[in-house]
Design an enzyme around this catalytic site. Structure first.
Site, mmCIF file in Angstrom:
data_model
loop_
_atom_site.group_PDB
_atom_site.id
_atom_site.type_symbol
_atom_site.label_atom_id
_atom_site.label_comp_id
_atom_site.label_asym_id
_atom_site.label_seq_id
_atom_site.Cartn_x
_atom_site.Cartn_y
_atom_site.Cartn_z
ATOM 1 N NE ARG A 178 0.181 3.916 13.155
ATOM 2 C CZ ARG A 178 1.175 3.023 13.452
ATOM 3 N NH1 ARG A 178 2.105 3.123 14.143
ATOM 4 N NH2 ARG A 178 0.795 1.763 12.839
ATOM 5 C CG ASP B 9 -2.918 3.266 13.049
ATOM 6 O OD1 ASP B 9 -2.742 3.629 14.317
ATOM 7 O OD2 ASP B 9 -2.801 2.079 12.738
ATOM 8 C CB SER C 97 -4.078 -6.181 8.772
ATOM 9 O OG SER C 97 -3.519 -4.962 9.428
ATOM 10 C CG ASP D 243 -2.219 -0.998 1.308
ATOM 11 O OD1 ASP D 243 -2.628 -0.986 -0.041
ATOM 12 O OD2 ASP D 243 -2.335 -1.643 2.059
HETATM 13 N N1 ARG Z 1 -6.512 -1.546 16.852
HETATM 14 C C1 ARG Z 1 -5.135 -1.049 17.357
HETATM 15 C C2 ARG Z 1 -5.168 0.354 17.386
HETATM 16 O O1 ARG Z 1 -5.938 1.139 17.118
HETATM 17 C C3 ARG Z 1 -4.158 -1.487 16.357
HETATM 18 C C4 ARG Z 1 -4.199 -0.980 14.805
HETATM 19 C C5 ARG Z 1 -3.150 -1.356 13.836
HETATM 20 N N2 ARG Z 1 -3.517 -2.933 13.489
HETATM 21 C C6 ARG Z 1 -3.128 -3.471 12.692
HETATM 22 N N3 ARG Z 1 -3.448 -4.838 12.782
HETATM 23 N N4 ARG Z 1 -2.728 -2.867 11.679
HETATM 24 O O2 ARG Z 1 -4.356 1.021 18.080
#
Ligand code: ARG
Length: 400
Positions: free
Chosen positions: A97, A126, A177, A16
């Site tokens: 982040r 995110d 993921s 991506d």
């Molecule tokens: N749900 C978690 C958060 O919002 C992780 C998000 C990213 N997870 C992922 N499998 N790409 O902090």
């Protein structure tokens, strides 16, 4: 006129974010894409990732080692706040982040870019964390999120990339993921989307299956100084080193797995699996040391602050005024949270088995049931008379 001239793109090396490079240039008229890969201890080899960005059309490909910054200025704050979203998730992804956003903004400013970009979709947390953080740090920068708008399926994304020389993933890419860094792994999608389905053992990397863990318990001792973990088994550790070692030691006993249905900010419930061995044990130990060194009212009041802190970190408000204000409270409470905590690790469980501190508020001659007892038992009677007065008055009124 394109959407921006020069863009700094948060880059992971995945399909991506790689496709974002030609997409930004071809579809959105961006003249120059600079990629930035943040090293958060995810264990990926960064040199091939750096080269891949150049092959995908980036004019400049940067790698920033932010591990130390990550642990000191983001993870340690989470520990001092005992931050667990919905009481369980130690925020490994969420804490990273705002730091990535900060480095993106600094890079954009250094290179004279007019926008930053990321590869987040429109369904997750995110995107919120990136966008709000960037806006807070530099409201003049534009934010481009191609994957939020392009509407391509996985196959279409790969096909689009191939047109611009981006190789499709060699091995059949993981059905899950996964986001990972020093603080842990966040795993979702694929078979895990069925909340009733037990996570298959193969998704785990940092934590052993109970069947493979040692048959003897292991005791570790964690030392804190002002609410910050500084030693392991009596030996001083640098922040990153401490987290890395603890991940190993704790994960080896199968400790640190979380399987939860969580409420995302965008209103969706999602099923997420986490592995976060070091963070979970550090928060457990830190909270225990607070019980020894903080007064009852501060401890109880802090619980509410911790809940709010966890929510605002999860919800992308790291650089908000409320976060700054909560930090001030938390920092003040941490001044005397120093000492050591002994933890027993065994078959998927971590148990606090002892704690000590030069700032301990535990008073043996008041707590004891032995002959040394200094507590004035007679004083209790008057105290209870006053304490129970409102209830007694109410009872008389109601019951007659
Ligand atoms: N749900 C978690 C958060 O919002 C992780 C998000 C990213 N997870 C992922 N499998 N790409 O902090």
């Amino acid at each position: 006129m394109g959407r921006a001239k020069k863009v700094v793109l948060a880059y992971s090396g995945g399909v991506d974010t790689s496709v974002c490079i030609p997409y930004l240039k071809q579809e959105w008229g961006v003249e120059e894409v600079i990629t930035l890969a943040a090293d958060l201890g995810q264990g990926d080899e960064l040199e091939p990732i750096r080269e891949k960005a150049l092959k995908s059309g980036a004019s400049e490909s940067l790698v920033a080692d932010v591990k130390d910054n990550f642990v000191k200025n983001y993870a340690f704050g989470g520990i001092q706040a005992n931050a667990l979203y919905e009481n369980r998730y130690p925020l490994g992804t969420a804490l990273a982040r705002p730091l990535i956003a900060k480095v993106l903004v600094e890079t954009a400013e250094k290179y004279g870019a007019d926008a930053i970009a990321h590869g987040c979709t429109g369904k997750g947390n995110d995107q919120v964390r990136f966008d709000v953080s960037v806006t807070a740090l530099n409201p003049n920068l534009k934010i481009l999120a191609p994957a939020r708008e392009w509407g391509m399926s996985r196959e279409e994304t790969i096909a689009y990339g191939e047109k611009f020389g981006i190789p499709s993933p060699v091995k059949k890419s993981s059905p899950y993921s996964i986001d990972k860094n020093l603080l842990g792994r966040s795993i979702e999608a694929g078979l895990l989307e069925d909340p009733s389905f037990e996570p298959p053992e193969e998704i785990y990397e940092m934590t052993k299956a109970i069947a493979d863990t040692p048959n003897e318990p292991e005791y570790i001792q964690i030392g804190f100084d002002g609410g910050i973990p500084t030693t392991l088994n009596g030996i001083a550790k640098k922040p990153v080193e401490l987290i890395e070692e603890l991940n190993q030691v704790v994960g080896n006993h199968g400790i640190g797995r979380i399987d939860m249905i969580e409420n995302r900010l965008v209103g969706i419930k999602s099923r997420e699996i986490y592995e976060s061995p070091a963070m979970l044990v550090l928060i457990q130990a830190h909270r225990d040391l607070e019980s020894l060194t903080l007064t009852a009212d501060v401890t109880h009041y802090k619980r509410g602050i911790e809940e709010t802190y966890s929510q605002i970190v999860y919800n992308g408000l790291w650089y908000s005024p409320l976060k700054v204000a909560l930090d001030a409270f938390i920092q003040k409470t941490q001044e005397r949270v120093s000492g050591t905590v002994r933890v027993k690790l065994f078959k998927g469980n971590s148990t606090i088995v002892g704690r000590s501190s030069g700032n301990s508020l535990y008073t043996p001659d008041l707590a004891t049931y032995g002959a040394e007892d200094q507590f004035d038992h007679k004083a209790a009677e008057g105290f209870i008379y006053v304490w129970g007065l409102p209830t007694r008055i109410w009872s008389r009124q109601v019951r007659g």
